[in-house]
Write an enzyme that holds these catalytic residues in place. Structure first.
Site, PDB file in Angstrom:
ATOM      1  N   GLY A   1      30.580  69.367  25.280  1.00  9.57           N
ATOM      2  CA  GLY A   1      30.091  70.231  26.353  1.00  9.57           C
ATOM      3  C   GLY A   1      28.764  69.715  26.864  1.00  9.57           C
ATOM      4  NE  ARG A   2      29.967  65.156  30.042  1.00  7.19           N
ATOM      5  CZ  ARG A   2      30.779  64.360  30.717  1.00  7.19           C
ATOM      6  NH1 ARG A   2      30.382  63.180  31.071  1.00  7.19           N
ATOM      7  NH2 ARG A   2      31.995  64.756  31.040  1.00  7.19           N
TER       8      ARG A   2
ATOM      9  N   GLY B   1      38.493  63.834  31.454  1.00 11.08           N
ATOM     10  CA  GLY B   1      38.783  63.838  30.011  1.00 11.08           C
ATOM     11  C   GLY B   1      40.174  64.416  29.795  1.00 11.08           C
TER      12      GLY B   1
ATOM     13  NE  ARG C   1      35.112  60.609  31.665  1.00 10.72           N
ATOM     14  CZ  ARG C   1      35.258  61.923  31.531  1.00 10.72           C
ATOM     15  NH1 ARG C   1      35.278  62.699  32.589  1.00 10.72           N
ATOM     16  NH2 ARG C   1      35.367  62.476  30.349  1.00 10.72           N
TER      17      ARG C   1
ATOM     18  NE  ARG D   1      22.990  65.849   3.669  1.00 12.58           N
ATOM     19  CZ  ARG D   1      21.868  65.999   2.975  1.00 12.58           C
ATOM     20  NH1 ARG D   1      20.810  66.562   3.539  1.00 12.58           N
ATOM     21  NH2 ARG D   1      21.787  65.591   1.721  1.00 12.58           N
TER      22      ARG D   1
ATOM     23  CB  THR E   1      38.302  70.174  31.234  1.00 14.61           C
ATOM     24  OG1 THR E   1      37.097  70.000  30.466  1.00 14.61           O
ATOM     25  CG2 THR E   1      38.121  71.424  32.087  1.00 14.61           C
TER      26      THR E   1
ATOM     27  N   GLY F   1      35.401  67.412  38.612  1.00 16.47           N
ATOM     28  CA  GLY F   1      35.357  66.125  39.324  1.00 16.47           C
ATOM     29  C   GLY F   1      36.715  65.805  39.939  1.00 16.47           C
TER      30      GLY F   1
ATOM     31  NE  ARG G   1      62.534  69.014  31.386  1.00 18.81           N
ATOM     32  CZ  ARG G   1      62.558  69.076  30.050  1.00 18.81           C
ATOM     33  NH1 ARG G   1      62.385  70.236  29.437  1.00 18.81           N
ATOM     34  NH2 ARG G   1      62.756  67.991  29.326  1.00 18.81           N
TER      35      ARG G   1
END
Ligand SMILES: Nc1ncnc2c1ncn2[C@@H]1O[C@H](COP(=O)(O)OP(=O)(O)O)[C@@H](O)[C@H]1O
Ligand SMILES: O=P(O)(O)OC[C@H]1O[C@](O)(COP(=O)(O)O)[C@@H](O)[C@@H]1O
Length: 319
Positions: free
Chosen positions: A170-171, A11, A72, A243, A125, A104, A25
């Site tokens: 956030g898996r 990501g 990915r 909600r 990440t 990963g 640089r």
């Protein structure tokens, strides 16, 4: 070390550009040539490399996303794919690779190192899911984006005396939900690292309402999911109007915070220093306010732990 390649993978995260700039640089400053790789490991397999000069990273320190694009790439997980990538690196005469990404991407860098190619990882990440470093590049900016959203949702939640469930990214790691929850004054945090009981949540919400609280916030991590359904169940069980808002990819964009730009700049320079010193299979990070480096294998083996003090504090402060 004459030629250094750099890629961004997994990501994207705000601050990746600042890291790309710092690597480019400081490598040029140290007399190296720098090659950018488009689309992470995909570009490495496809030979999508281009030379970067000082001005190629001009005017990007403040931009979110990554100018190198991110992807990915399943092919790279296979030995055959990695061999293709290695061939490309050899054809271009590259001496070392800097990989900016998450766990990963680091596993990919480690495998390349095992195949004899020097590779260094920089943590990029928003998830903050790498235990060896206190912060990953992008986390601070994402937190600020979430706080901004909570502040706005609070306004309407107050007017309508509703419960707001805010689902954030956030898996496997609940850090965004946890830290944004503390900073945003949430009542309840639902994250993959901690068990919870829905009836206890309902009880807390009813008690809060009875003592005069007009509205409440639940922070829920993507790894838990189901925020819309949860809102309906809570309404049914408590009568409290609820909600759900899923913040989604808004969290991954935007101009990086000062903190993310600073650590990205420091980590980028450190990665080049390591390659210049002939090091490989290392990751850089920040620990107790100092830039550190560590063996990739060791870094990935460190178990992530929930910050129980913060988790408890959210509960205490929302009585
Ligand atoms: N075990 C692995 N071995 C080699 N490469 C890997 C491995 N796991 C992931 N990668 C490479 O790194 C890329 C990014 O990994 P991913 O888990 O999606 O994101 P992140 O780096 O943010 O954790 C994958 O698409 C793949 O190309
Ligand atoms: O790019 P996608 O496929 O939408 O990925 C979404 C995932 O990316 C992240 O933003 C970052 O995850 P990684 O660090 O694994 O790349 C996660 O929080 C989220 O679950």
């Amino acid at each position: 070390m004459k030629k250094i390649a750099i890629l961004t993978s997994g990501g994207d995260a705000p601050g990746m550009n600042a890291a790309v700039r710092a690597v480019t640089r400081s490598a040029i400053y140290n007399g190296c040539k720098v090659y950018g790789v488009n689309r992470g490991y995909r570009g490495l397999i496809d030979g999508d490399l281009f030379e970067m000069d000082l001005s190629s990273v001009g005017d990007i320190i403040h931009r979110g996303g990554t100018i190198l694009k991110s992807a990915r790439c399943l092919e790279f997980i296979e030995e055959e794919g990695r061999q293709k990538a290695l061939n490309v690196l050899r054809v271009f005469g590259i001496d070392g690779l800097v990989v900016i990404g998450g766990d990963g991407s680091f596993q990919g860098a480690q495998k390349l190192s095992e195949m004899g190619f020097p590779a260094i990882g920089i943590p990029g990440t928003i998830d903050n899911d790498l235990a060896y470093t206190d912060y990953t590049i992008g986390f601070d900016t994402a937190l600020n984006t979430v706080i901004d959203a909570i502040t706005k949702i609070r306004d309407t939640s107050y007017s309508h005396e509703r419960l707001s469930i805010i689902e954030v990214m956030g898996r496997h790691c609940g850090d965004i939900a946890l830290y944004a929850g503390l900073a945003g004054g949430a009542e309840i945090i639902l994250i993959p690292e901690a068990d919870y009981n829905e009836d206890d949540i309902c009880k807390k919400l009813i008690q809060s309402k009875n003592r005069g609280k007009a509205h409440s916030i639940i922070m829920l991590a993507e790894g838990i999911g189901g925020s819309q359904d949860l809102a309906e169940r809570i309404k049914d069980k408590t009568g409290i109007e609820s909600r759900a808002t899923i913040l989604g990819h808004i969290q991954r964009g935007g101009s990086p915070s000062a903190f993310d730009r600073i650590i990205a700049s420091q980590m980028g320079a450190k990665a080049v220093e390591l390659l210049m010193d002939g090091k490989s299979s290392r990751v850089v990070g920040i620990k107790n306010n100092s830039i550190i480096d560590m063996d990739i294998h060791e870094a990935l083996a460190i178990e992530r732990k929930l910050n129980k003090d913060i988790y408890k504090l959210v509960d205490v402060l929302s009585i």
